[in-house]
Every structure is written in C-alpha cells, then in structure tokens.
Design a protein around this motif. Sequence first.
Motif, short mmCIF file in Angstrom:
data_model
loop_
_atom_site.label_atom_id
_atom_site.label_comp_id
_atom_site.label_asym_id
_atom_site.label_seq_id
_atom_site.Cartn_x
_atom_site.Cartn_y
_atom_site.Cartn_z
N GLN A 175 0.83 -1.21 0.00
CA GLN A 175 0.00 0.00 0.00
C GLN A 175 0.87 1.26 0.00
O GLN A 175 0.57 2.24 -0.69
N ARG A 176 1.94 1.23 0.78
CA ARG A 176 2.82 2.42 0.82
C ARG A 176 3.51 2.63 -0.52
O ARG A 176 3.72 3.75 -0.95
N ALA A 177 3.87 1.53 -1.19
CA ALA A 177 4.51 1.67 -2.51
C ALA A 177 3.51 2.29 -3.49
O ALA A 177 3.86 3.15 -4.29
N PHE A 178 2.25 1.89 -3.38
CA PHE A 178 1.23 2.47 -4.28
C PHE A 178 1.11 3.97 -4.00
O PHE A 178 1.08 4.79 -4.91
N ALA A 179 1.06 4.32 -2.71
CA ALA A 179 0.90 5.74 -2.34
C ALA A 179 2.11 6.56 -2.75
O ALA A 179 1.99 7.75 -3.03
N GLY A 180 3.27 5.91 -2.80
CA GLY A 180 4.52 6.64 -3.07
C GLY A 180 4.82 6.84 -4.54
O GLY A 180 5.91 7.29 -4.89
N GLN A 181 3.88 6.55 -5.43
CA GLN A 181 4.12 6.74 -6.86
C GLN A 181 4.38 8.23 -7.13
O GLN A 181 3.83 9.09 -6.44
N PRO A 182 5.17 8.53 -8.17
CA PRO A 182 5.42 9.94 -8.48
C PRO A 182 4.07 10.65 -8.71
O PRO A 182 3.22 10.12 -9.41
N GLY A 183 3.89 11.78 -8.10
CA GLY A 183 2.62 12.51 -8.27
C GLY A 183 1.60 12.18 -7.20
O GLY A 183 0.68 12.93 -6.95
N GLY A 184 1.77 11.00 -6.58
CA GLY A 184 0.88 10.64 -5.48
C GLY A 184 -0.22 9.67 -5.88
O GLY A 184 -0.14 9.03 -6.94
N ALA A 185 -1.24 9.56 -5.06
CA ALA A 185 -2.30 8.57 -5.29
C ALA A 185 -3.46 8.86 -4.33
O ALA A 185 -3.33 9.62 -3.37
N VAL A 186 -4.56 8.20 -4.62
CA VAL A 186 -5.73 8.24 -3.73
C VAL A 186 -5.92 6.81 -3.21
O VAL A 186 -5.96 5.87 -4.01
N LEU A 187 -5.99 6.66 -1.90
CA LEU A 187 -6.22 5.33 -1.31
C LEU A 187 -7.43 5.43 -0.39
O LEU A 187 -7.57 6.41 0.34
N ASP A 188 -8.28 4.41 -0.43
CA ASP A 188 -9.39 4.41 0.53
C ASP A 188 -9.41 3.12 1.32
O ASP A 188 -8.98 2.07 0.82
N GLY A 189 -9.85 3.20 2.55
CA GLY A 189 -9.89 2.01 3.42
C GLY A 189 -10.34 2.35 4.83
O GLY A 189 -11.33 3.07 5.01
N ARG A 190 -9.64 1.78 5.81
CA ARG A 190 -10.01 2.02 7.21
C ARG A 190 -8.87 2.66 8.01
O ARG A 190 -9.10 3.30 9.01
N ASP A 191 -7.62 2.45 7.54
CA ASP A 191 -6.45 2.89 8.32
C ASP A 191 -5.48 3.68 7.45
O ASP A 191 -4.30 3.72 7.74
N ILE A 192 -5.98 4.28 6.39
CA ILE A 192 -5.06 4.95 5.45
C ILE A 192 -4.48 6.21 6.10
O ILE A 192 -3.26 6.41 6.10
N GLY A 193 -5.33 7.02 6.69
CA GLY A 193 -4.83 8.25 7.31
C GLY A 193 -4.13 8.03 8.64
O GLY A 193 -3.34 8.86 9.07
N THR A 194 -4.40 6.91 9.28
CA THR A 194 -3.81 6.66 10.61
C THR A 194 -2.53 5.84 10.56
O THR A 194 -1.61 6.08 11.32
N VAL A 195 -2.48 4.83 9.65
CA VAL A 195 -1.36 3.88 9.67
C VAL A 195 -0.58 3.87 8.34
O VAL A 195 0.65 3.95 8.34
N ILE A 196 -1.30 3.75 7.24
CA ILE A 196 -0.61 3.55 5.94
C ILE A 196 0.05 4.85 5.47
O ILE A 196 1.22 4.85 5.09
N CYS A 197 -0.69 5.94 5.51
CA CYS A 197 -0.15 7.22 5.01
C CYS A 197 -0.40 8.33 6.03
O CYS A 197 -1.15 9.27 5.75
N PRO A 198 0.22 8.24 7.19
CA PRO A 198 -0.03 9.30 8.17
C PRO A 198 0.43 10.67 7.68
O PRO A 198 -0.01 11.69 8.18
N GLU A 199 1.28 10.67 6.61
CA GLU A 199 1.79 11.93 6.07
C GLU A 199 0.94 12.42 4.88
O GLU A 199 1.34 13.37 4.20
N ALA A 200 -0.21 11.82 4.65
CA ALA A 200 -1.04 12.19 3.48
C ALA A 200 -1.31 13.69 3.47
O ALA A 200 -1.44 14.32 4.52
#
Length: 212
Positions: free
Chosen positions: A98-123
């Motif tokens: 999930q972090r590799a997906f979020a780290g693509q050049p330009g960024g990404a949109v991720l949806d779920g339950r823990d994206i803002g808390t655990v996966i991408c706290p720096e969103a």
Amino acid sequence: MIIAIDGPAASGKGTLGRRLAAHFGLPHLDTGLLYRAVAQRLLAAGETLDDVAAATAAARELDLERLDEGALRGRAMGEAASIVAAMPSVREALIALQRAFAGQPGGAVLDGRDIGTVICPEADVKLFVTASAEERARRRWRELVARGEPADEAAILEDIRRRDRRDAERPTAPLAVAPDAHQLDTTRLDADGAFAAALGIVSAVVASRTKS
Ligand SMILES: Nc1ncnc2c1ncn2[C@@H]1O[C@H](COP(=O)(O)OP(=O)(O)OP(=O)(O)O)[C@@H](O)[C@H]1O
Ligand SMILES: Nc1ccn([C@@H]2O[C@H](COP(=O)(O)O)[C@@H](O)[C@H]2O)c(=O)n1
C-alpha cells in the motif's frame, strides 16, 4: 499529492476515491480489495478464516495487478475480509504494498479504514467519510438490486453494523478518525453532492499549501 480516505462500510469511500482520482489524474487503490482477496484465497484453498498462518501467507503473495474486483465484491466476501483484517500479521504483510502504491510519483488516492492513521499518516489530505448505518444499508441494497442480486435491507444493515463493530474494536489499526482528518457526513448528500463537498475540502487544502 496523497489523498487518504477512510470510513465505515458502504459510506461511499470508493465512489469518492474514484472520482477524486479521476479529477486530479491520480491512481486509485481501494484497499478493501486486498483484504477481500486474502479471504477469497483462503476460502478457495479450503482453509478456514481463522487460520492466521494461511491468511498471512496469502497476504504476502498478493499481487495488485491480479486483483479481480468483480469476483471480490459482495456481502459474504466483505464479512470474510473483516475477519482476516483483524489479524496483525495480515495487516503487516500488506503495508509495504500500500505504501509503494501511495509513493508513486505525483501521489495517489487510497481508501480504506487505516489509510490516514497507519498507511499514510503523512497524506496531504485526509477525509473521513461517514453516513448513518441506515443510509449506508439503503445504498448497498439499491446497489445489489440494480445488479439483479437478491437483497434484504434489514440483513444488510445487520451486516454493516457487525462489520463496523469488528473494524472499530480490533486492537490493530482499528477504524478511527485521524486527528487531522476532515470529516464528511454524506447521509443527506447524493453522490454528486458528496463529491462536490470532498473536492471543496481537497481544493482548499491544495490552495492553502500553494499560498504558504
Ligand atoms: N453520497 C451517496 N449517495 C447515495 N449513494 C451513494 C453515495 N455515495 C456512494 N453511493 C453508493 O453507495 C454504494 C456504496 O458506495 P461505495 O462502494 O463507494 O462505498 P464504500 O465505502 O467504498 O464501500 P465498502 O466499504 O464496501 O468498500 C454504492 O452503490 C455507491 O454507488
Ligand atoms: N484499509 C482497510 C481496508 C479494508 N479493511 C477490511 O476489509 C473489509 C472489507 O473492506 P471494504 O472497504 O471493501 O468494505 C473491511 O470491513 C475491513 O475489515 C481494513 O481493515 N483496512
């Protein structure tokens, strides 16, 4: 730009994620599909949903390119996904992907339950999307009926409440509002209204960053 969208079952996260991604030209990942795919693999292999070792092995083998969304949707797989999603080792196995997906050049949109808390706290922007359980059940019921599937609204409401409880009460990465998330209650908004509200939030954040 990374946009993190979290919220309970059938709140409209995926719909908003897809539309925001299209608007900003970003890739989108519905992370619920990962947990659904783990559950599906277990069931297809004849394993039980409480087999932590088998679930963890299935999570480690997941390939984003090979997720078959059509086969993963549906009530039963959502329920099964929430069981394997409570296993810390399964969650751990899915973090890097999930972090590799979020780290693509330009960024990404991720949806779920823990994206803002655990996966991408720096969103850059975090949305926590809600709607009443009754409204979410109605939406899911309408979706199933439109697909020609038999659906019982009361049973769907019961499923949604059970899944929300399991997701919010698990000790690891529970469904929770990140302190810096913007909450969006869509109970009285249609899909266009919810998108306009979400776009307003994201655009305001982008504008404030551009100024500073
Ligand atoms: N604001 C809205 N008003 C009415 N219907 C909506 C709204 N947003 C989404 N929907 C519909 O509600 C259903 C659930 O939406 P969606 O799949 O986006 O939710 P989700 O939070 O991603 O669900 P899940 O937790 O299962 O991944 C879909 O049929 C979608 O078209
Ligand atoms: N980031 C996530 C995403 C999902 N889950 C779990 O998967 C179940 C199915 O998710 P849907 O979004 O497709 O409904 C969900 O009930 C969660 O248990 C998760 O834990 N973390």
